[in-house]
Design an enzyme around this catalytic site. Structure first.
Site, PDB file in Angstrom:
ATOM      1  N   ASN A   1     -10.514  -6.630  26.080  1.00  0.00           N
ATOM      2  CA  ASN A   1      -9.232  -7.369  26.278  1.00  0.00           C
ATOM      3  C   ASN A   1      -9.354  -8.516  25.971  1.00  0.00           C
ATOM      4  O   ASN A   1      -8.962  -9.502  26.716  1.00  0.00           O
ATOM      5  CB  ASN A   1      -8.795  -7.009  27.586  1.00  0.00           C
ATOM      6  CG  ASN A   1      -9.535  -7.400  28.788  1.00  0.00           C
ATOM      7  OD1 ASN A   1     -10.461  -7.559  28.801  1.00  0.00           O
ATOM      8  ND2 ASN A   1      -8.573  -7.596  29.885  1.00  0.00           N
TER       9      ASN A   1
ATOM     10  N   ASP B   1     -16.685  -6.672  37.525  1.00  0.00           N
ATOM     11  CA  ASP B   1     -15.214  -6.834  37.021  1.00  0.00           C
ATOM     12  C   ASP B   1     -15.053  -8.266  36.810  1.00  0.00           C
ATOM     13  O   ASP B   1     -13.784  -8.668  37.095  1.00  0.00           O
ATOM     14  CB  ASP B   1     -14.342  -5.639  37.640  1.00  0.00           C
ATOM     15  CG  ASP B   1     -13.191  -5.650  36.771  1.00  0.00           C
ATOM     16  OD1 ASP B   1     -13.054  -6.066  35.613  1.00  0.00           O
ATOM     17  OD2 ASP B   1     -12.073  -5.199  37.405  1.00  0.00           O
TER      18      ASP B   1
ATOM     19  N   HIS C   1     -10.764   2.716  32.937  1.00  0.00           N
ATOM     20  CA  HIS C   1      -9.939   2.047  33.807  1.00  0.00           C
ATOM     21  C   HIS C   1      -8.532   3.109  34.292  1.00  0.00           C
ATOM     22  O   HIS C   1      -7.966   3.432  33.685  1.00  0.00           O
ATOM     23  CB  HIS C   1      -9.312   0.977  33.349  1.00  0.00           C
ATOM     24  CG  HIS C   1      -8.272  -0.093  34.138  1.00  0.00           C
ATOM     25  ND1 HIS C   1      -8.659  -1.115  34.543  1.00  0.00           N
ATOM     26  CD2 HIS C   1      -7.122   0.462  34.584  1.00  0.00           C
ATOM     27  CE1 HIS C   1      -7.407  -1.429  35.452  1.00  0.00           C
ATOM     28  NE2 HIS C   1      -6.443  -0.528  35.387  1.00  0.00           N
TER      29      HIS C   1
ATOM     30  N   ASN D   1      -6.845  -5.656  40.068  1.00  0.00           N
ATOM     31  CA  ASN D   1      -6.551  -4.457  39.816  1.00  0.00           C
ATOM     32  C   ASN D   1      -7.854  -3.614  39.538  1.00  0.00           C
ATOM     33  O   ASN D   1      -8.523  -3.871  38.734  1.00  0.00           O
ATOM     34  CB  ASN D   1      -5.718  -4.638  38.308  1.00  0.00           C
ATOM     35  CG  ASN D   1      -4.587  -3.768  38.307  1.00  0.00           C
ATOM     36  OD1 ASN D   1      -4.332  -3.254  39.087  1.00  0.00           O
ATOM     37  ND2 ASN D   1      -3.801  -4.155  37.054  1.00  0.00           N
TER      38      ASN D   1
ATOM     39  N   ARG E   1     -13.864 -12.968  27.684  1.00  0.00           N
ATOM     40  CA  ARG E   1     -12.573 -13.580  27.282  1.00  0.00           C
ATOM     41  C   ARG E   1     -12.457 -14.421  25.705  1.00  0.00           C
ATOM     42  O   ARG E   1     -11.354 -14.759  25.521  1.00  0.00           O
ATOM     43  CB  ARG E   1     -11.954 -14.943  28.179  1.00  0.00           C
ATOM     44  CG  ARG E   1     -11.620 -14.581  29.756  1.00  0.00           C
ATOM     45  CD  ARG E   1     -10.802 -13.349  30.038  1.00  0.00           C
ATOM     46  NE  ARG E   1     -10.524 -13.255  31.463  1.00  0.00           N
ATOM     47  CZ  ARG E   1      -9.926 -12.095  32.012  1.00  0.00           C
ATOM     48  NH1 ARG E   1      -9.940 -11.047  31.111  1.00  0.00           N
ATOM     49  NH2 ARG E   1      -9.978 -11.970  33.238  1.00  0.00           N
TER      50      ARG E   1
HETATM   51  O1  DOR Z   1      -8.203  -7.435  38.087  1.00  0.00           O
HETATM   52  C1  DOR Z   1      -8.451  -7.110  36.534  1.00  0.00           C
HETATM   53  N1  DOR Z   1      -8.574  -8.055  35.795  1.00  0.00           N
HETATM   54  N2  DOR Z   1      -8.364  -5.784  36.518  1.00  0.00           N
HETATM   55  C2  DOR Z   1      -8.613  -5.440  35.095  1.00  0.00           C
HETATM   56  O2  DOR Z   1      -8.708  -4.156  34.795  1.00  0.00           O
HETATM   57  C3  DOR Z   1      -8.460  -6.402  33.977  1.00  0.00           C
HETATM   58  C4  DOR Z   1      -9.054  -7.612  34.619  1.00  0.00           C
HETATM   59  C5  DOR Z   1      -8.886  -8.731  33.564  1.00  0.00           C
HETATM   60  O3  DOR Z   1      -9.011  -8.689  32.607  1.00  0.00           O
HETATM   61  O4  DOR Z   1      -8.334  -9.797  34.032  1.00  0.00           O
HETATM   62 ZN    ZN Z   2     -10.383  -2.275  34.796  1.00  0.00          ZN
HETATM   63 ZN    ZN Z   3     -12.422  -4.745  34.183  1.00  0.00          ZN
END
Ligand code: DOR
Ligand code: ZN
Ligand code: ZN
Length: 421
Positions: free
Chosen positions: A91, A302, A176, A275, A61
């Site tokens: 991200n 993840d 992904h 996800n 983050r």
């Molecule tokens: O559940 C998820 N959270 N899947 C992702 O691909 C991204 C991740 C996130 O950055 O929170």
């Molecule tokens: Zn992902």
């Molecule tokens: Zn991820």
């Protein structure tokens, strides 16, 4: 700098052996039956010593979303989870799509100085799926792979060009896999439970189509590709058959896909929202079988920490993701090793050796000359998961109350104890 670990059961490539291990100047210096040395000594009687765990898929983050997690809290959580090394997804805000952000993360890692952190650069600028990011410069700054994780690169030609360009720099794309158009706002697996709850579903096909596409590109171009967080039995079949005909594909899955099914969504608890979504019993069993037969190479978390304000909203509006770095080892040991699906050596391969090999990272095995990265665990220790004890800022776990085995006792990075319990 020396550290001696005595009487532990070492999880080696070819079996578990009770041996002493001497660490010196950041490397494994000696492995033998009885080592004596005048230095700090850890008595690992009754404990298992693993090669330092490596999680090649986490979200830390920082920069930009420090309310959810930052590099310091994420590092503390990582070493508490037994991880000596993690790879963080791009991200963030700004997106890690250039050398400046890659260097920023590496500098923060040096300041915090707990686990090793390897930045993953974005495939496309701003993760927008259009123009390629500064791939060469990110590689020079220390990026270990490329991914637009959180999203798929929907344009197949952009993906093709990115794979070719990345391969020229010796970087792999970590994909992904979700067809955005087919997901169409789905928040859970499409099936009986989505109908029951009235929550919008997302078909397995949304994931499988992109797995098939990325494998087709890898096969046509003869370039390696890595598939992220596989959740479907059908996606695993695609990967299995591609591997059987020699396609250079590797793949990962996460504890939530081999422990949970979408029965949990009937609680409407937003901590179950992730996800790709958790699926059905058939998928859960297929994930375990795929770890067993080698279709799946790596266990990743993840780790997706979110603040409570991003989760304490109605299901459709809640953020996707689970805070997983502090529960991964115990869940993996409990649900894969204690059940007989994997041996301890296989667990070590999936949580350390294979990620190191796939990304070309140091560590990954206990052998003389390797990095002195080790994880010491008490496999007999039973406890109940309670997110109140997490060091991560993200308390968003669906595993509160789960009884698990396997407590992390020490996490050693470059020969230094970074976590002790
Ligand atoms: O559940 C998820 N959270 N899947 C992702 O691909 C991204 C991740 C996130 O950055 O929170
Ligand atoms: Zn992902
Ligand atoms: Zn991820």
């Amino acid at each position: 700098m020396k550290l001696l670990i005595k009487n532990g059961a070492l999880v080696l490539n070819d079996g578990v052996k009770k041996l002493d291990i001497l660490l010196q100047d950041g490397k494994i210096a000696k492995i033998a039956e009885h080592i004596t040395a005048d230095c700090e000594t850890v008595d690992a009687s009754g404990l298992h010593v693993f090669p330092g765990l490596i999680d090649m898929h986490v979200h830390l983050r920082e920069p930009g979303f420090e309310g959810k997690e930052d590099i310091e809290s994420g590092s503390r959580a990582s070493v508490a989870g037994g991880f000596t090394q993690v790879c963080c997804m791009p991200n963030t805000n700004p997106v890690c799509d250039n050398a400046v952000v890659v260097s920023y993360i590496k500098n923060r890692q040096k300041e915090v100085n707990l686990c090793k952190i390897n930045p993953i650069g974005a495939i496309t600028r701003g993760q927008e799926g259009k123009a390629m990011a500064d791939i060469g410069k990110m590689k020079s700054a220390g990026a270990v792979a490329l991914s637009d994780d959180g999203k798929s690169v929907m344009d197949s030609n952009v993906m093709r060009l990115a794979m070719e360009y990345a391969d020229g720099f010796g970087l792999k794309c970590l994909c992904h896999c979700e067809d955005e158009n087919l997901v169409d706002g789905g928040v859970v697996n499409e099936g009986y439970n989505s109908t029951l709850t009235g929550l919008k579903g997302s078909l397995r096909a949304a994931e499988d189509i992109m797995i098939a596409r990325d494998i087709a590109l890898a096969e046509s171009l003869n370039i390696p590709v890595h598939i992220c967080h596989v959740s479907t039995y059908s996606g695993l079949e695609i990967i299995r058959s591609a591997k059987a005909r020699g396609v250079k594909v590797t793949a990962e899955s996460c504890p939530h896909y081999f422990v949970l099914t979408d029965d949990i969504i009937t609680s409407y608890d937003t901590f179950t929202k992730v996800n790709p979504p958790v699926r059905e019993e058939r998928d859960r069993r297929a994930v375990i079988e795929a770890f067993r037969d080698g279709t799946l190479d790596c266990i990743v978390t993840d780790h997706a920490p979110h603040s409570l304000k991003d989760k304490q909203v109605e299901y459709n509006l809640a953020a996707f993701g689970m805070s997983g770095i502090e529960t991964s080892f115990a869940l993996s040991y409990t649900y894969l090793v204690k059940t007989g699906a994997l041996t301890l050596c296989e667990l070590a391969r999936k949580m350390s050796g294979n990620p190191a090999e796939i990304l070309g990272l140091e560590g990954g095995e206990i052998a003389v000359g390797k990095a002195a990265d080790l994880t010491v665990a008490d496999l007999g220790a039973k406890y109940v998961i309670d997110s109140k004890n997490f060091l991560s800022k993200g308390k968003n776990t669906p595993f509160n109350g789960y009884e698990v085995y396997g407590r992390i006792k020490y996490t050693v990075v470059d020969g230094e104890i970074k976590y002790k319990n």
